[in-house]
Enzyme design. Sequence first.
Site, PDB file in Angstrom:
ATOM      1  N   MET A  81       0.735  -1.006  -0.009  1.00  0.00           N
ATOM      2  CA  MET A  81      -0.064   0.139   0.071  1.00  0.00           C
ATOM      3  C   MET A  81       0.886   1.022   0.068  1.00  0.00           C
ATOM      4  O   MET A  81       0.233   2.433   0.166  1.00  0.00           O
ATOM      5  CB  MET A  81      -0.872   0.023   1.075  1.00  0.00           C
ATOM      6  CG  MET A  81      -2.018  -1.007   1.152  1.00  0.00           C
ATOM      7  SD  MET A  81      -3.327  -0.990   2.055  1.00  0.00           S
ATOM      8  CE  MET A  81      -2.704  -0.615   3.617  1.00  0.00           C
ATOM      9  N   HIS A 140       9.485  -3.371   3.230  1.00  0.00           N
ATOM     10  CA  HIS A 140       8.951  -3.728   1.851  1.00  0.00           C
ATOM     11  C   HIS A 140      10.058  -3.887   1.246  1.00  0.00           C
ATOM     12  O   HIS A 140      10.121  -4.827   0.289  1.00  0.00           O
ATOM     13  CB  HIS A 140       8.259  -2.404   1.208  1.00  0.00           C
ATOM     14  CG  HIS A 140       7.002  -1.983   2.080  1.00  0.00           C
ATOM     15  ND1 HIS A 140       6.922  -0.834   2.858  1.00  0.00           N
ATOM     16  CD2 HIS A 140       5.875  -2.607   2.153  1.00  0.00           C
ATOM     17  CE1 HIS A 140       5.681  -0.710   3.439  1.00  0.00           C
ATOM     18  NE2 HIS A 140       5.125  -1.827   2.992  1.00  0.00           N
ATOM     19  N   LYS A 173       4.952 -10.018   9.428  1.00  0.00           N
ATOM     20  CA  LYS A 173       4.449  -8.975   9.975  1.00  0.00           C
ATOM     21  C   LYS A 173       2.945  -8.869  10.306  1.00  0.00           C
ATOM     22  O   LYS A 173       2.484  -8.804  11.224  1.00  0.00           O
ATOM     23  CB  LYS A 173       5.179  -7.737   9.573  1.00  0.00           C
ATOM     24  CG  LYS A 173       4.330  -6.295   9.819  1.00  0.00           C
ATOM     25  CD  LYS A 173       4.796  -5.893  11.129  1.00  0.00           C
ATOM     26  CE  LYS A 173       4.324  -4.760  11.488  1.00  0.00           C
ATOM     27  NZ  LYS A 173       2.893  -4.171  11.382  1.00  0.00           N
ATOM     28  N   SER A 189       6.908  -0.390   9.977  1.00  0.00           N
ATOM     29  CA  SER A 189       5.376  -0.268   9.498  1.00  0.00           C
ATOM     30  C   SER A 189       5.238   1.246   8.852  1.00  0.00           C
ATOM     31  O   SER A 189       5.791   2.113   9.306  1.00  0.00           O
ATOM     32  CB  SER A 189       4.423  -0.563  10.690  1.00  0.00           C
ATOM     33  OG  SER A 189       3.121   0.024  10.397  1.00  0.00           O
ATOM     34  N   HIS A 196       9.055   1.096   3.301  1.00  0.00           N
ATOM     35  CA  HIS A 196      10.165   1.074   4.287  1.00  0.00           C
ATOM     36  C   HIS A 196      10.960  -0.233   4.048  1.00  0.00           C
ATOM     37  O   HIS A 196      10.676  -1.052   3.067  1.00  0.00           O
ATOM     38  CB  HIS A 196       9.456   1.351   5.834  1.00  0.00           C
ATOM     39  CG  HIS A 196       8.393   0.075   5.986  1.00  0.00           C
ATOM     40  ND1 HIS A 196       8.763  -1.159   6.252  1.00  0.00           N
ATOM     41  CD2 HIS A 196       7.105   0.277   6.143  1.00  0.00           C
ATOM     42  CE1 HIS A 196       7.826  -1.754   6.153  1.00  0.00           C
ATOM     43  NE2 HIS A 196       6.554  -0.752   6.375  1.00  0.00           N
TER      44      HIS A 196
HETATM   45  P1  AMP Z   1       1.604  -2.912   3.477  1.00  0.00           P
HETATM   46  O1  AMP Z   1       2.333  -2.055   2.529  1.00  0.00           O
HETATM   47  O2  AMP Z   1       1.528  -2.446   4.880  1.00  0.00           O
HETATM   48  O3  AMP Z   1       0.272  -3.496   2.853  1.00  0.00           O
HETATM   49  O4  AMP Z   1       2.542  -4.272   3.281  1.00  0.00           O
HETATM   50  C1  AMP Z   1       2.762  -4.816   2.054  1.00  0.00           C
HETATM   51  C2  AMP Z   1       3.879  -5.951   2.593  1.00  0.00           C
HETATM   52  O5  AMP Z   1       4.793  -5.803   3.233  1.00  0.00           O
HETATM   53  C3  AMP Z   1       2.714  -7.018   3.396  1.00  0.00           C
HETATM   54  O6  AMP Z   1       3.097  -8.408   2.851  1.00  0.00           O
HETATM   55  C4  AMP Z   1       3.381  -6.799   4.580  1.00  0.00           C
HETATM   56  O7  AMP Z   1       3.455  -7.989   5.645  1.00  0.00           O
HETATM   57  C5  AMP Z   1       4.933  -6.430   4.353  1.00  0.00           C
HETATM   58  N1  AMP Z   1       5.535  -5.694   5.611  1.00  0.00           N
HETATM   59  C6  AMP Z   1       5.077  -4.759   6.108  1.00  0.00           C
HETATM   60  N2  AMP Z   1       5.755  -4.364   7.021  1.00  0.00           N
HETATM   61  C7  AMP Z   1       6.936  -5.357   7.175  1.00  0.00           C
HETATM   62  C8  AMP Z   1       8.268  -5.509   8.134  1.00  0.00           C
HETATM   63  N3  AMP Z   1       8.321  -4.716   9.078  1.00  0.00           N
HETATM   64  N4  AMP Z   1       8.968  -6.649   7.656  1.00  0.00           N
HETATM   65  C9  AMP Z   1       8.461  -7.407   6.453  1.00  0.00           C
HETATM   66  N5  AMP Z   1       7.636  -7.274   5.855  1.00  0.00           N
HETATM   67  C10 AMP Z   1       6.638  -6.063   5.909  1.00  0.00           C
END
Ligand code: AMP
Length: 280
Positions: free
Chosen positions: A30, A37, A149, A185, A34
């Site tokens: 999304m 990702h 995560k 996050s 960081h």
């Molecule tokens: P998001 O943008 O929050 O939807 O996350 C995209 C992907 O990145 C998802 O598969 C999350 O689980 C992964 N992700 C988010 N934070 C972390 C983290 N700290 N370490 C590893 N993967 C992460």
Amino acid sequence: MKIVRTRAELSQIRAEYAIQQQTIGFVPTMGALHNGHISLINIAKQKTSAVFVSIFVNPTQFNDPKDLEKYPRPIERDIDLLQKAGCDLLFLPSVEEIYPSKEVWDHDFGVIASRWEGAMRPGHFSGVGQVVKRLFELVNPTYAFFGQKDYQQTLIVKKLIADFNLPVILEVCPIVREDNGLAMSSRNVRLNDGQRSIAAIIYRCLQGMKEAWNKGVAVEEIIKEGKKLLETQEGVEIEYLAICDVEDLTAITTNTHQKNAIAIIALRLGGTRLIDNMLL
Ligand code: AMP
């Protein structure tokens, strides 16, 4: 790096990769990227011939309109990070591009969708399932990389792949943390410096739970102590803290549990919701 905004262009480019028999690693996000990702992209690069990343803030998985509105969207910075990370293609669709017509989506993910995150955020996993299925259909990846995560989300994706027989291999990647242990996050940008150091307690709590579990301390005691540690921190409101079965996140209440376990935590710190977990 190619930036693609439409389904039509994506499908044309995807077909070219197919002709060349290239394997595609897909990292759906999304945005507000960081190092968590970026780690998924790095793992994907090792495993596949090309890495596709999507940035799409999916409205159907937000149960709180304010959270959706406040969600950070630093797109120029994200594009820069993806270029540096060696991403091959960024899919950056609009909401209309993902949901061109009003789709009726009502898949039953069973108990996995209704407990923990599902209970705190009604409808969240239904929206996650909907968008991941849509993205998988459009990108048609060989492998998809998700972070531990969001552990419960990985169970939903696993079930989605199984239920719809999707030709995608799911890879679950380790949690990347800040130096102080706080799981990275996109929502961490909402924490001030004081809150960031308070939030580090979550990791210490999980480590303590793991140690106690391995020593055979009673589950009830581990949970009581874990909650006590978090509750003493200023501004912390616990949503849940539990030890669960890794397969379906059923709460474990006895130490005689034979299968693998995971400790999970969700809390609010100020206005920010944080989740974390650790395999025990
Ligand atoms: P998001 O943008 O929050 O939807 O996350 C995209 C992907 O990145 C998802 O598969 C999350 O689980 C992964 N992700 C988010 N934070 C972390 C983290 N700290 N370490 C590893 N993967 C992460």
